[in-house]
Design an enzyme around this catalytic site. Structure first.
Site, PDB file in Angstrom:
ATOM      1  N   HIS A 112       0.684  -1.357   0.200  1.00  0.00           N
ATOM      2  CA  HIS A 112       0.093  -0.054  -0.036  1.00  0.00           C
ATOM      3  C   HIS A 112       0.708   1.245   0.097  1.00  0.00           C
ATOM      4  CE1 HIS A 112      -3.787  -2.200   1.703  1.00  0.00           C
ATOM      5  NE2 HIS A 112      -3.497  -2.201   0.585  1.00  0.00           N
ATOM      6  N   CYS A 141       6.950  19.295  -7.251  1.00  0.00           N
ATOM      7  CA  CYS A 141       8.085  18.291  -7.951  1.00  0.00           C
ATOM      8  C   CYS A 141       9.158  19.125  -8.193  1.00  0.00           C
ATOM      9  CB  CYS A 141       7.395  17.765  -9.250  1.00  0.00           C
ATOM     10  SG  CYS A 141       8.842  16.640 -10.003  1.00  0.00           S
ATOM     11  N   LEU A 206      -6.293  -9.556  17.381  1.00  0.00           N
ATOM     12  CA  LEU A 206      -6.786  -9.232  18.713  1.00  0.00           C
ATOM     13  C   LEU A 206      -8.187  -9.932  18.691  1.00  0.00           C
ATOM     14  CD1 LEU A 206      -6.266  -5.810  19.883  1.00  0.00           C
ATOM     15  CD2 LEU A 206      -5.804  -7.845  21.090  1.00  0.00           C
TER      16      LEU A 206
HETATM   17  P1  OAD Z   1      -7.581  -2.418  10.572  1.00  0.00           P
HETATM   18  O1  OAD Z   1      -7.467  -1.460  11.430  1.00  0.00           O
HETATM   19  O2  OAD Z   1      -8.770  -2.682   9.447  1.00  0.00           O
HETATM   20  O3  OAD Z   1      -7.565  -3.920  11.097  1.00  0.00           O
HETATM   21  C1  OAD Z   1      -6.699  -4.007  12.387  1.00  0.00           C
HETATM   22  C2  OAD Z   1      -6.741  -5.244  12.973  1.00  0.00           C
HETATM   23  O4  OAD Z   1      -5.748  -5.478  13.955  1.00  0.00           O
HETATM   24  C3  OAD Z   1      -7.913  -5.693  13.459  1.00  0.00           C
HETATM   25  O5  OAD Z   1      -8.704  -6.809  13.261  1.00  0.00           O
HETATM   26  C4  OAD Z   1      -7.578  -5.253  15.057  1.00  0.00           C
HETATM   27  O6  OAD Z   1      -8.603  -6.235  15.945  1.00  0.00           O
HETATM   28  C5  OAD Z   1      -6.229  -5.925  15.137  1.00  0.00           C
HETATM   29  N1  OAD Z   1      -5.212  -5.312  16.315  1.00  0.00           N
HETATM   30  C6  OAD Z   1      -5.305  -4.547  16.807  1.00  0.00           C
HETATM   31  N2  OAD Z   1      -4.472  -4.223  17.755  1.00  0.00           N
HETATM   32  C7  OAD Z   1      -3.542  -5.539  17.442  1.00  0.00           C
HETATM   33  C8  OAD Z   1      -2.436  -6.063  18.135  1.00  0.00           C
HETATM   34  N3  OAD Z   1      -1.770  -5.351  19.023  1.00  0.00           N
HETATM   35  N4  OAD Z   1      -1.885  -7.278  17.689  1.00  0.00           N
HETATM   36  C9  OAD Z   1      -2.781  -7.903  16.924  1.00  0.00           C
HETATM   37  N5  OAD Z   1      -3.759  -7.457  16.309  1.00  0.00           N
HETATM   38  C10 OAD Z   1      -4.285  -6.217  16.586  1.00  0.00           C
HETATM   39  O7  OAD Z   1      -6.364  -2.612   9.488  1.00  0.00           O
HETATM   40  P2  OAD Z   1      -5.648  -3.166   8.261  1.00  0.00           P
HETATM   41  O8  OAD Z   1      -6.503  -4.585   8.215  1.00  0.00           O
HETATM   42  O9  OAD Z   1      -4.356  -3.028   8.325  1.00  0.00           O
HETATM   43  O10 OAD Z   1      -5.087   0.906   3.393  1.00  0.00           O
HETATM   44  O11 OAD Z   1      -6.412  -2.294   7.191  1.00  0.00           O
HETATM   45  C11 OAD Z   1      -6.107  -2.471   5.773  1.00  0.00           C
HETATM   46  C12 OAD Z   1      -5.870  -1.224   5.033  1.00  0.00           C
HETATM   47  O12 OAD Z   1      -7.301  -0.314   5.247  1.00  0.00           O
HETATM   48  C13 OAD Z   1      -4.721  -0.559   5.341  1.00  0.00           C
HETATM   49  O13 OAD Z   1      -3.729  -0.918   4.638  1.00  0.00           O
HETATM   50  C14 OAD Z   1      -5.295   0.969   4.974  1.00  0.00           C
HETATM   51  C15 OAD Z   1      -6.637   0.907   5.097  1.00  0.00           C
HETATM   52  O14 OAD Z   1      -7.469   1.607   4.785  1.00  0.00           O
HETATM   53  C16 OAD Z   1      -4.530   2.124   2.649  1.00  0.00           C
HETATM   54  O15 OAD Z   1      -4.098   2.793   3.322  1.00  0.00           O
HETATM   55  C17 OAD Z   1      -4.485   1.912   1.284  1.00  0.00           C
END
Ligand code: OAD
Length: 239
Positions: A112, A141, A206
């Site tokens: 990303h 730029c 989590l």
């Molecule tokens: P999310 O915020 O959707 O999910 C984070 C996950 O991590 C959740 O399921 C939480 O329960 C879990 N979590 C929180 N703290 C934790 C810990 N200490 N250990 C383990 N798990 C934990 O984030 P992503 O799935 O990464 O895209 O989101 C995907 C994409 O959506 C991102 O890359 C971003 C966003 O829009 C872009 O910026 C293009």
């Protein structure tokens, strides 16, 4: 827990949860806002066209927060795992904070994009933020003078390194998902792809992600607390 064998190839997908213990806010915990902004305003090409100054302000703040943060034991455990199986390790991250790189992960793709970089909307030249003048509200730029934009893959855009990611998933025998909610595609489909070819699937999170039905081993908890022990346990039988 599954013990790695000499011929195993490990593919890992990480999301915002692995950086939560470094103090970086996740996307979907709480009120659905990202640092008080609607995702459409700061993470879409349309949002950038509408208000590029707001979008730049937002990403400059995220960049500063990422620079202030430090990799945590979860990031470090993945560096340790790679050191044990250097040719059989591939790390895919959705995170843009650079913490895996700073921890020392090598065979890593940031699908990303990166907070630390930007590119010109006209000539497409890429720059590190350290190479450009960040003082103007809308940075220009250095090559052609047009507007720069953060090197972040926004909603509606194609993630980076997809060919390499899909080719590598096809050869993995173990797929581990860490700290991602399973909301955002194509990343949310990778575990199913790995499962199709018979890989062992493991999730550390989590809470149960949306695509948890693809997981054979779900480990509930914080990545920084679980990963050091998990890596030790999984590599116990390697020579
Ligand atoms: P999310 O915020 O959707 O999910 C984070 C996950 O991590 C959740 O399921 C939480 O329960 C879990 N979590 C929180 N703290 C934790 C810990 N200490 N250990 C383990 N798990 C934990 O984030 P992503 O799935 O990464 O895209 O989101 C995907 C994409 O959506 C991102 O890359 C971003 C966003 O829009 C872009 O910026 C293009």
């Amino acid at each position: 827990m599954y013990k790695l064998k000499e011929n195993d190839f490990v593919c890992i997908l990480t999301g915002a949860g692995i950086s939560a213990e470094s103090g970086i806010q996740t996307f979907r915990d709480g009120d659905g806002l990202w640092e008080n902004h609607r995702v459409e305003d700061v993470a879409t090409p349309e949002g950038f066209i509408k208000n590029p100054i707001l979008v730049w302000k937002f990403y400059k703040e995220r960049y500063a927060a990422a620079l202030d943060a430090e990799p945590n034991p979860g990031h470090k455990a993945l560096v340790d795992l790679e050191a044990m199986i250097p040719d059989k390790f591939f790390l895919i991250t959705q995170n843009v904070d650079g913490l895996h790189r700073r921890a020392g992960s090598q065979n890593l793709v940031e699908m990303h994009g990166r907070l630390s970089a930007c590119f010109c909307i006209k000539c497409a030249k890429h720059f590190q933020l350290t190479e450009i003048n960040l003082k103007p509200a809308l940075p220009h730029c250095p090559a052609c003078g047009n507007y720069l934009r953060p090197d972040i893959v926004w909603f509606g855009e194609m993630p980076y390194h997809m060919d390499q990611i899909l080719a590598t998933i096809k050869k993995c025998t173990v797929f581990i998902t860490i700290g991602t909610s399973g909301n955002v595609y194509p990343a949310a489909s990778f575990m199913a792809e790995a499962r199709k070819i018979g890989a062992v699937t493991i999730t550390v999170n989590l809470e149960e992600p949306l695509n948890n039905q693809e997981t054979q081993h779900f480990i509930k908890g914080k990545a920084g607390e679980i990963l050091p022990g998990l890596v030790k346990d999984m590599t116990a039988e390697l020579g």
